[in-house]
Design a protein around this motif. Structure first.
Motif, PDB file in Angstrom:
ATOM      1  N   PHE A   1       0.834  -1.191   0.000  1.00  0.00           N
ATOM      2  CA  PHE A   1       0.000   0.000   0.000  1.00  0.00           C
ATOM      3  C   PHE A   1       0.873   1.247   0.000  1.00  0.00           C
ATOM      4  CE2 PHE A   1      -3.123  -3.067   1.075  1.00  0.00           C
ATOM      5  CZ  PHE A   1      -4.361  -2.508   0.783  1.00  0.00           C
ATOM      6  N   PRO A   2       0.484   2.280  -0.751  1.00  0.00           N
ATOM      7  CA  PRO A   2       1.291   3.505  -0.820  1.00  0.00           C
ATOM      8  C   PRO A   2       1.024   4.453   0.344  1.00  0.00           C
ATOM      9  CG  PRO A   2      -0.560   3.676  -2.332  1.00  0.00           C
ATOM     10  CD  PRO A   2      -0.642   2.299  -1.710  1.00  0.00           C
ATOM     11  N   PHE A   3       0.539   3.964   1.453  1.00  0.00           N
ATOM     12  CA  PHE A   3       0.308   4.771   2.644  1.00  0.00           C
ATOM     13  C   PHE A   3       0.336   3.851   3.849  1.00  0.00           C
ATOM     14  CE2 PHE A   3      -3.823   3.694   0.781  1.00  0.00           C
ATOM     15  CZ  PHE A   3      -4.412   3.007   1.822  1.00  0.00           C
ATOM     16  N   ASP A   4       0.502   4.435   5.009  1.00  0.00           N
ATOM     17  CA  ASP A   4       0.493   3.655   6.241  1.00  0.00           C
ATOM     18  C   ASP A   4      -0.933   3.178   6.510  1.00  0.00           C
ATOM     19  OD1 ASP A   4       3.179   4.046   6.599  1.00  0.00           O
ATOM     20  OD2 ASP A   4       2.903   5.867   7.792  1.00  0.00           O
ATOM     21  N   ARG A   5      -1.103   1.885   6.606  1.00  0.00           N
ATOM     22  CA  ARG A   5      -2.440   1.304   6.746  1.00  0.00           C
ATOM     23  C   ARG A   5      -2.511   0.469   8.011  1.00  0.00           C
ATOM     24  NH1 ARG A   5      -4.351  -3.728   5.154  1.00  0.00           N
ATOM     25  NH2 ARG A   5      -2.257  -4.119   4.376  1.00  0.00           N
ATOM     26  N   VAL A   6      -3.524   0.722   8.823  1.00  0.00           N
ATOM     27  CA  VAL A   6      -3.752  -0.060  10.033  1.00  0.00           C
ATOM     28  C   VAL A   6      -4.820  -1.096   9.722  1.00  0.00           C
ATOM     29  CG1 VAL A   6      -4.490  -0.024  12.436  1.00  0.00           C
ATOM     30  CG2 VAL A   6      -3.156   1.885  11.505  1.00  0.00           C
ATOM     31  N   PRO A   7      -4.515  -2.389   9.770  1.00  0.00           N
ATOM     32  CA  PRO A   7      -5.519  -3.415   9.459  1.00  0.00           C
ATOM     33  C   PRO A   7      -6.643  -3.419  10.481  1.00  0.00           C
ATOM     34  CG  PRO A   7      -3.522  -4.419  10.327  1.00  0.00           C
ATOM     35  CD  PRO A   7      -3.203  -2.976  10.121  1.00  0.00           C
ATOM     36  N   LYS A   8      -7.858  -3.671   9.994  1.00  0.00           N
ATOM     37  CA  LYS A   8      -9.038  -3.650  10.853  1.00  0.00           C
ATOM     38  C   LYS A   8      -9.785  -4.978  10.784  1.00  0.00           C
ATOM     39  CE  LYS A   8     -10.930  -0.037   8.938  1.00  0.00           C
ATOM     40  NZ  LYS A   8     -11.847   1.103   8.683  1.00  0.00           N
ATOM     41  N   VAL A   9     -10.578  -5.231  11.819  1.00  0.00           N
ATOM     42  CA  VAL A   9     -11.491  -6.370  11.845  1.00  0.00           C
ATOM     43  C   VAL A   9     -12.880  -5.859  11.509  1.00  0.00           C
ATOM     44  CG1 VAL A   9     -12.514  -8.201  13.225  1.00  0.00           C
ATOM     45  CG2 VAL A   9     -10.122  -7.588  13.572  1.00  0.00           C
ATOM     46  N   ALA A  10     -13.534  -6.510  10.544  1.00  0.00           N
ATOM     47  CA  ALA A  10     -14.896  -6.142  10.173  1.00  0.00           C
ATOM     48  C   ALA A  10     -15.871  -7.017  10.956  1.00  0.00           C
ATOM     49  CB  ALA A  10     -15.107  -6.312   8.672  1.00  0.00           C
ATOM     50  N   PHE A  11     -16.672  -6.393  11.814  1.00  0.00           N
ATOM     51  CA  PHE A  11     -17.692  -7.090  12.594  1.00  0.00           C
ATOM     52  C   PHE A  11     -19.022  -6.947  11.844  1.00  0.00           C
ATOM     53  CE2 PHE A  11     -14.339  -6.198  15.551  1.00  0.00           C
ATOM     54  CZ  PHE A  11     -14.315  -7.290  16.412  1.00  0.00           C
ATOM     55  N   MET A  12     -19.527  -8.060  11.317  1.00  0.00           N
ATOM     56  CA  MET A  12     -20.713  -8.056  10.461  1.00  0.00           C
ATOM     57  C   MET A  12     -21.872  -8.709  11.206  1.00  0.00           C
ATOM     58  SD  MET A  12     -18.779  -9.199   6.938  1.00  0.00           S
ATOM     59  CE  MET A  12     -18.564 -10.860   7.589  1.00  0.00           C
ATOM     60  N   PHE A  13     -22.892  -7.922  11.514  1.00  0.00           N
ATOM     61  CA  PHE A  13     -24.045  -8.402  12.284  1.00  0.00           C
ATOM     62  C   PHE A  13     -25.205  -8.702  11.330  1.00  0.00           C
ATOM     63  CE2 PHE A  13     -21.475  -6.146  15.327  1.00  0.00           C
ATOM     64  CZ  PHE A  13     -21.634  -6.851  16.510  1.00  0.00           C
ATOM     65  N   LEU A  14     -25.610  -9.965  11.303  1.00  0.00           N
ATOM     66  CA  LEU A  14     -26.757 -10.402  10.516  1.00  0.00           C
ATOM     67  C   LEU A  14     -27.935 -10.549  11.474  1.00  0.00           C
ATOM     68  CD1 LEU A  14     -27.905 -11.330   7.804  1.00  0.00           C
ATOM     69  CD2 LEU A  14     -27.058 -13.615   8.294  1.00  0.00           C
ATOM     70  N   THR A  15     -28.878  -9.625  11.407  1.00  0.00           N
ATOM     71  CA  THR A  15     -29.948  -9.569  12.391  1.00  0.00           C
ATOM     72  C   THR A  15     -31.314  -9.542  11.716  1.00  0.00           C
ATOM     73  OG1 THR A  15     -30.187  -7.160  12.486  1.00  0.00           O
ATOM     74  CG2 THR A  15     -28.392  -8.135  13.760  1.00  0.00           C
ATOM     75  N   LYS A  16     -32.335  -9.856  12.510  1.00  0.00           N
ATOM     76  CA  LYS A  16     -33.706  -9.711  12.029  1.00  0.00           C
ATOM     77  C   LYS A  16     -34.186  -8.280  12.215  1.00  0.00           C
ATOM     78  CE  LYS A  16     -35.077 -14.502  12.974  1.00  0.00           C
ATOM     79  NZ  LYS A  16     -36.004 -15.388  13.726  1.00  0.00           N
ATOM     80  N   ASN A  17     -33.878  -7.725  13.363  1.00  0.00           N
ATOM     81  CA  ASN A  17     -34.325  -6.359  13.653  1.00  0.00           C
ATOM     82  C   ASN A  17     -33.156  -5.549  14.219  1.00  0.00           C
ATOM     83  OD1 ASN A  17     -37.174  -6.728  12.923  1.00  0.00           O
ATOM     84  ND2 ASN A  17     -37.245  -8.098  14.693  1.00  0.00           N
ATOM     85  N   SER A  18     -33.243  -5.239  15.507  1.00  0.00           N
ATOM     86  CA  SER A  18     -32.187  -4.444  16.137  1.00  0.00           C
ATOM     87  C   SER A  18     -31.136  -5.360  16.753  1.00  0.00           C
ATOM     88  CB  SER A  18     -32.805  -3.545  17.217  1.00  0.00           C
ATOM     89  OG  SER A  18     -33.374  -4.354  18.240  1.00  0.00           O
TER      90      SER A  18
END
Length: 392
Positions: A115-132
């Motif tokens: 990458f041509p810039f300083d990149r901090v890796p992240k964790v993607a938290f993906m919530f599969l929900t019916k409502n809230s």
């Protein structure tokens, strides 16, 4: 004696009487006439062209061409500059792309790995929900103080019109465009792929974990972040199960892309790295087979990813999940936990009373998350989490 002066008229008559001289004279006269005619015609055309040009010039001269006003280029400052890092990081998860467009956009990946810039890796938290997300207050404590190390994506039923979280919440503005989900069928896989695709739009996301509204974390953020970022494998549960709820769900029409020997079963709650996530959203071979043939009692959410990963990426998969569930009571659904089930001893047992392999070594830290916790368990979770899970 002849007359010294001859008659001129007689001389002319003699000239015309000579055949050769007469022909020459006529030729000269014809040539002269042609030249004169051409000259008259050419003069007429030249005058007409000149007249037309004058008329055209006079008609255009009163209306000069408009002057284009070109505004000066604005000076780019650090305040309004849109650099590469900002361009690659979506500020809003809402968009109007159709699934086909979204999956194509998400599958785009650079050939230059650095990458041509300083990149901090992240964790993607993906919530599969019916409502809230009723356990959101617990997750808010979990995320607190770790901005820049995580991304959140929420896929809820499109008919859900609940109250938007407060702007101070990490869940604020993180609901992605969704479609109706039929739990257990192929629509569930479409929703999972939709979540992955949205998360892949942010190039900083390197690990992707799928969670439900009944999930809780079992460790603090730093521990889970380190565990996932240092992992050399993916966590997709996959196993071969004879009988009606395993191999019995296989449809022979799935052959030849999928043979019965390749059919696998597992839980839908996965964790994977970016490379595998790209393969999932780019799959045009196996997913269409599930769309057409995995119907009725064939629950696509329990078979698609285990089968797909086992066929193509078995050497990179741990064949286990990092989300704990309790199947001890049997039946089609795991056990649910209410308020009185939540104790310090119970949470500690989930955190350490296990044996598994991590990066080739034996460990007791196998599960990072657990489900299914009902909303009425929230108050006790908030009471014990800082002590047991070492939040903050």
């Amino acid at each position: 004696m002849k007359n010294q002066y001859q008659n001129p008229l007689g001389s002319l008559v003699k000239l015309f009487n000579a055949p050769t001289q007469l022909v020459n004279f006529l030729s000269y006269m014809l040539f002269f006439a042609c030249g004169l005619t051409c000259g008259i015609i050419l003069t007429f055309h030249v005058k007409r062209i000149s007249f037309n040009l004058q008329v055209s010039s006079s008609s255009l001269s009163p209306t000069p061409p408009p002057q284009l006003s070109i505004p000066p280029m604005p000076e780019l400052s650090k305040a309004n500059r849109v650099g590469l890092k900002e361009f690659l990081k979506p500020t809003n998860v809402m968009h109007d792309m159709e699934d086909e467009e979204l999956l194509w956009r998400a599958s785009v990946t650079p050939k230059i790995l650095e990458f041509p810039f300083d990149r901090v890796p992240k964790v993607a938290f993906m919530f599969l929900t019916k409502n809230s997300i009723p356990l959101a207050p617990l997750w808010e404590k979990f995320f607190q103080g770790h901005q820049g190390l995580y991304s959140i994506y929420v896929h809820s039923d499109p008919s859900f019109n609940g109250t938007e979280p407060d702007e101070s919440s990490p869940f604020y503005g993180r609901t992605i465009p969704s479609k109706e989900v039929g739990w257990g069928n192929v629509n569930m896989i479409e929703a999972e792929r939709r979540l992955l695709a949205n998360a892949l739009l942010d190039f900083s996301n390197q690990r992707f974990v799928l969670l439900s509204e009944s999930c809780i974390p079992l460790f603090n953020f730093s521990t889970i972040y380190s565990y996932l970022m240092n992992s050399t494998q993916n966590f997709v549960q996959a196993y071969d199960l004879p009988g009606p709820v395993g191999q019995g769900r296989y449809n022979r029409k799935m052959y030849p892309p999928i043979a019965i020997q390749q059919w696998r079963k597992g839980g839908q709650w996965f964790e994977m790295d970016r490379d595998l996530a790209l393969e999932v959203v780019s799959d045009k071979k196996y997913f269409p087979v599930f769309q057409r043939q995995c119907t009725g009692s064939c629950y696509a959410d329990e078979h698609y990813l285990p089968t797909f990963v086992s066929i193509n990426f078995w050497e990179r998969n741990s064949n286990r999940s990092v989300t704990w569930v309790d199947w001890s009571k049997g039946g089609p659904h795991p056990n649910k936990f209410i308020r009185t089930d939540v104790t310090e001893a119970f949470l500690e047992k989930l955190r350490s009373d296990n044996k598994c392999e991590y990066n080739g070594n034996s460990t007791s830290t196998c599960y990072l998350f657990a489900r299914k916790f009902l909303p009425n368990a929230l108050d006790r979770l908030l009471r014990f989490a800082p002590k047991v899970m070492h939040f903050n």
